[in-house]
Design a protein around this motif. Structure first.
Motif, PDB file in Angstrom:
ATOM      1  N   HIS A  93       0.792  -1.155   0.105  1.00 36.62           N
ATOM      2  CA  HIS A  93       0.084  -0.006   0.057  1.00 36.62           C
ATOM      3  C   HIS A  93       0.881   1.335  -0.008  1.00 36.62           C
ATOM      4  CE1 HIS A  93      -3.095   2.956   0.860  1.00 36.62           C
ATOM      5  NE2 HIS A  93      -4.073   1.956   0.729  1.00 36.62           N
ATOM      6  N   PRO A  94       1.063   1.812  -1.266  1.00 42.11           N
ATOM      7  CA  PRO A  94       2.098   3.142  -1.128  1.00 42.11           C
ATOM      8  C   PRO A  94       1.787   4.290  -0.287  1.00 42.11           C
ATOM      9  CG  PRO A  94       1.333   2.180  -3.337  1.00 42.11           C
ATOM     10  CD  PRO A  94       0.354   1.483  -2.474  1.00 42.11           C
ATOM     11  N   GLU A  95       0.588   4.510  -0.172  1.00 42.05           N
ATOM     12  CA  GLU A  95       0.239   5.708   0.669  1.00 42.05           C
ATOM     13  C   GLU A  95       0.337   5.208   2.272  1.00 42.05           C
ATOM     14  OE1 GLU A  95      -0.897   9.647   1.794  1.00 42.05           O
ATOM     15  OE2 GLU A  95       0.043   8.429   0.002  1.00 42.05           O
ATOM     16  N   LEU A  96       0.037   4.256   2.650  1.00 41.06           N
ATOM     17  CA  LEU A  96       0.203   3.876   4.010  1.00 41.06           C
ATOM     18  C   LEU A  96       2.029   3.763   4.229  1.00 41.06           C
ATOM     19  CD1 LEU A  96      -0.589   3.196   6.780  1.00 41.06           C
ATOM     20  CD2 LEU A  96      -0.466   0.793   5.863  1.00 41.06           C
ATOM     21  N   ARG A 140      -7.468   6.118   6.445  1.00 41.02           N
ATOM     22  CA  ARG A 140      -8.523   6.957   5.209  1.00 41.02           C
ATOM     23  C   ARG A 140      -7.441   7.275   4.434  1.00 41.02           C
ATOM     24  NH1 ARG A 140     -13.678  10.004   7.263  1.00 41.02           N
ATOM     25  NH2 ARG A 140     -13.368   9.890   4.756  1.00 41.02           N
ATOM     26  N   PHE A 141      -7.563   7.041   3.317  1.00 37.66           N
ATOM     27  CA  PHE A 141      -6.558   7.501   2.128  1.00 37.66           C
ATOM     28  C   PHE A 141      -7.342   8.499   1.044  1.00 37.66           C
ATOM     29  CE2 PHE A 141      -5.099   3.383   3.804  1.00 37.66           C
ATOM     30  CZ  PHE A 141      -3.849   4.136   4.518  1.00 37.66           C
ATOM     31  N   ASP A 142      -8.627   8.758   1.523  1.00 34.95           N
ATOM     32  CA  ASP A 142      -9.550   9.413   0.354  1.00 34.95           C
ATOM     33  C   ASP A 142      -9.343  11.138   1.007  1.00 34.95           C
ATOM     34  OD1 ASP A 142     -10.867   8.878   2.720  1.00 34.95           O
ATOM     35  OD2 ASP A 142     -12.704   8.851   1.644  1.00 34.95           O
ATOM     36  N   SER A 146      -7.056  16.237   5.112  1.00 39.50           N
ATOM     37  CA  SER A 146      -6.854  16.000   6.433  1.00 39.50           C
ATOM     38  C   SER A 146      -5.374  15.427   6.558  1.00 39.50           C
ATOM     39  CB  SER A 146      -7.870  15.164   7.002  1.00 39.50           C
ATOM     40  OG  SER A 146      -8.994  15.656   7.048  1.00 39.50           O
ATOM     41  N   ALA A 147      -4.891  14.758   5.972  1.00 35.45           N
ATOM     42  CA  ALA A 147      -3.604  14.010   6.142  1.00 35.45           C
ATOM     43  C   ALA A 147      -2.541  15.166   6.030  1.00 35.45           C
ATOM     44  CB  ALA A 147      -3.332  12.954   4.784  1.00 35.45           C
TER      45      ALA A 147
END
Length: 194
Positions: A93-96, A140-142, A146-147
């Motif tokens: 999971h690239p974003e995690l 939550r990657f959407d 917030s990130a």
């Protein structure tokens, strides 16, 4: 007073009252009973006379069927995320991987491996707690906005610590956008440099 002018405790109190209305919890006494907290202590915190502790926010979020992230204003989602069983965050999971690397967490390598284990909810919650970020940041990657704000808060906190600040509650900065938090971090670092 609008949301951007309110003090941090006022935002927490507003979100608590919103959830009370959502769930038909009529009084602070009812809420205190549901959360297992002292009624007079809750009243003092909701009026800004005493600060909220993380343990208070955990108890209140459970009683109000929401998350601590919502109560402190990191998330606009009032409803709790269901975290029973494995979270659908399976490597690679690239974003995690990017977020765990940013935090400097030992589990970052696992998120980037094609044959890595699935991260379960309890593990992600423990990682989030260890790094003082919301669990939503790791699940939550959407919601890139917030990130981005979460990462700006981490950068700000790191800069303050590098400058020798012993304690800081970056969340008390209120609704500053990520760009302003990063600007503050640069200023702190520039003044702390020899």
């Amino acid at each position: 007073m609008n949301e951007t002018d309110e003090l941090p405790w006022q935002g927490i109190t507003r979100r608590i009252r919103t959830r009370m209305l959502d769930l038909n919890v009529r009084t602070a006494e009812d809420l205190a009973h549901l959360a297992g907290v002292n009624r007079s202590s809750l009243s003092l915190k909701m009026t800004g006379k005493r600060p909220f502790r993380f343990s208070d926010l955990q108890a209140l979020s459970t009683a109000l069927e929401t998350t601590v992230s919502y109560l402190i204003g990191e998330s606009t989602n009032r409803e709790p995320r269901t975290t029973d069983g494995p979270v659908t965050v399976a490597p690679p999971h690239p974003e995690l991987h990017r977020r765990l690397t940013f935090l400097g967490d030992d589990h970052a390598h696992r998120a980037g491996q094609p044959d890595g284990e699935i991260f379960d909810a309890a593990e992600l919650e423990a990682i989030a707690l260890r790094h003082d970020v919301s669990t939503d940041y790791l699940t939550r990657f959407d919601d890139q906005e917030s990130a981005d704000r979460c990462e700006a808060l981490v950068e700000f906190t790191r800069a303050a610590r590098e400058a020798g600040v012993q304690r800081i509650n970056a969340r008390s900065m209120g609704p500053l956008p990520a760009s302003e938090l990063r600007a503050l971090a640069r200023i702190i670092r520039s003044h702390a440099a020899p």
